[in-house]
Scaffold this active site. Structure first.
Site, PDB file in Angstrom:
ATOM      1  N   CYS A 174      -1.307   6.833   9.631  1.00  0.00           N
ATOM      2  CA  CYS A 174       0.002   5.734  10.252  1.00  0.00           C
ATOM      3  C   CYS A 174      -0.322   4.225  11.539  1.00  0.00           C
ATOM      4  O   CYS A 174      -1.256   5.318  11.932  1.00  0.00           O
ATOM      5  CB  CYS A 174       0.591   6.996  11.298  1.00  0.00           C
ATOM      6  SG  CYS A 174       1.667   8.457  10.570  1.00  0.00           S
ATOM      7  N   GLU A 232       0.423  -0.771   0.005  1.00  0.00           N
ATOM      8  CA  GLU A 232       0.541   0.544  -0.280  1.00  0.00           C
ATOM      9  C   GLU A 232       1.132   1.482  -0.321  1.00  0.00           C
ATOM     10  O   GLU A 232       1.828   1.369   0.770  1.00  0.00           O
ATOM     11  CB  GLU A 232      -0.934   0.111   0.724  1.00  0.00           C
ATOM     12  CG  GLU A 232      -1.781  -0.814   1.331  1.00  0.00           C
ATOM     13  CD  GLU A 232      -3.220  -1.052   2.537  1.00  0.00           C
ATOM     14  OE1 GLU A 232      -2.926  -0.508   3.059  1.00  0.00           O
ATOM     15  OE2 GLU A 232      -3.898  -2.187   2.195  1.00  0.00           O
TER      16      GLU A 232
END
Ligand code: SF4
Length: 335
Positions: free
Chosen positions: A331, A90
């Site tokens: 994150c 990703e």
């Protein structure tokens, strides 16, 4: 030259190959431009470079497939790529006031096992080759940025760059070069938990910026959160100090606020004490909730108070809004 993809080689090799096959510097320049901006999936599909046919067979080239992409209403987009062996990786595209940023993966999965990170749960499938790291950038450039320039690149997606250091070094050189996207070295950042091979980067000719995941200045607690990092905080500080002295760069220290774990006044004071003579700025982030993990974010008030303590003690600090959380691209949310 590498049999899988010529971008797995040192950046100088590609120019040497063209020169030794009789290409002029002007033709090499044309090729570079077509290579950066051309929408092709096989190198021999590249158009508009005279004489290129005779050399294309010497340039094996491997691309990724775009498996899926999800965009939020702020324009952030998560890309899911499929590698040749069907692994999913990703990357995130983020348009911002200061330009276009891309966050790329360096490994399929990760074996560092940080307790608060989704990527860490699935373990490591394999390291990405330099060409696969670059290909994320090329495909996002063609899809979202073209014909503008890429402003910032962070090696902060899935994986720990220092666990795949040689491929990351090659990719870093390509991204910075005229063959890649001429992204300034000052705008390329490796994010690391600081592994035991950290010292190797100090031998590189050119160094990227570093964002260091600290998350606690209490050694025992930090080791529980980030078990694969170097454990000795004094040793970490000595290494980071050497890096800042060698490069003159300011480090970014990443501190993710976890409710009930690293969020007290005492934690903030200890962090300020630990960082006080290090050339750094702190990015304070709130935790992005991940299903199945037993961590929670702190309240906005706690976040502000923590920042104030650092600020009062002279530590440059920013509260960083995690982008892309609505599309699970924040994150720690990749995987
Ligand atoms: S935070 Fe980074 S190093 Fe830690 S498990 Fe996640 S991807 Fe790996």
């Amino acid at each position: 030259m590498d049999k899988i993809d010529f971008r797995n080689n040192e950046i100088g090799e590609i120019t040497r190959l063209f020169l030794s096959n009789g290409f002029s510097l002007q033709k090499i320049k044309n090729f570079r431009k077509s290579f950066r901006t051309g929408n092709f999936t096989k190198i021999h599909e590249m158009k508009g470079v005279r004489g290129f046919d005779k050399i294309s067979s010497l340039l094996p080239f491997m691309t990724l497939k775009i498996f899926d992409s999800i965009r939020d209403n702020e324009g952030n987009e998560k890309f899911i790529f499929l590698t040749h062996d069907d692994l999913k990786i990703e990357s995130i595209f983020m348009p911002g006031k200061s330009g276009f940023s891309i966050c790329i993966s360096t490994q399929a999965g990760c074996r560092m096992n940080c307790r608060f990170c989704k990527t860490g749960i699935s373990g490591l499938k394999r390291n990405l080759m330099a060409c696969e790291i670059l290909e994320q950038l090329r495909l996002i450039y063609l899809s979202r940025i073209h014909p503008n320039k890429i402003d910032c690149v962070t090696f902060m997606g899935m994986g720990e760059p220092f666990d795949n250091l040689e491929n990351c070094r090659l990719a870093f050189e390509w991204i910075n070069s005229e063959w890649g996207y001429q992204v300034s070295r000052e705008k390329i950042t490796f994010s690391t938990i600081v592994t035991n091979n950290f010292i190797q980067i100090l031998n590189w000719k050119r160094l990227p910026n570093l964002a260091v995941s600290l998350h606690s200045s209490d050694e025992k607690r930090r080791t529980e959160l980030i078990p694969s990092s170097l454990k000795d905080l004094k040793e970490i500080k000595a290494l980071l100090t050497r890096y800042t002295e060698m490069t003159g760069k300011q480090l970014t220290v990443e501190y993710c606020m976890l409710k009930g774990i690293n969020d007290t006044e005492k934690d903030a004071n200890e962090l300020a004490e630990y960082l006080k003579d290090l050339k750094c700025k702190v990015n304070l982030m709130n935790y992005n909730t991940i299903n199945g993990l037993d961590f929670s974010p702190v309240s906005p008030i706690v976040l502000q108070e923590f920042r104030e303590i650092l600020k009062k003690q002279g530590i440059p600090v920013l509260i960083r809004k995690s982008l892309g959380t609505k599309i699970n691209a924040g994150c720690g949310q990749l995987g």
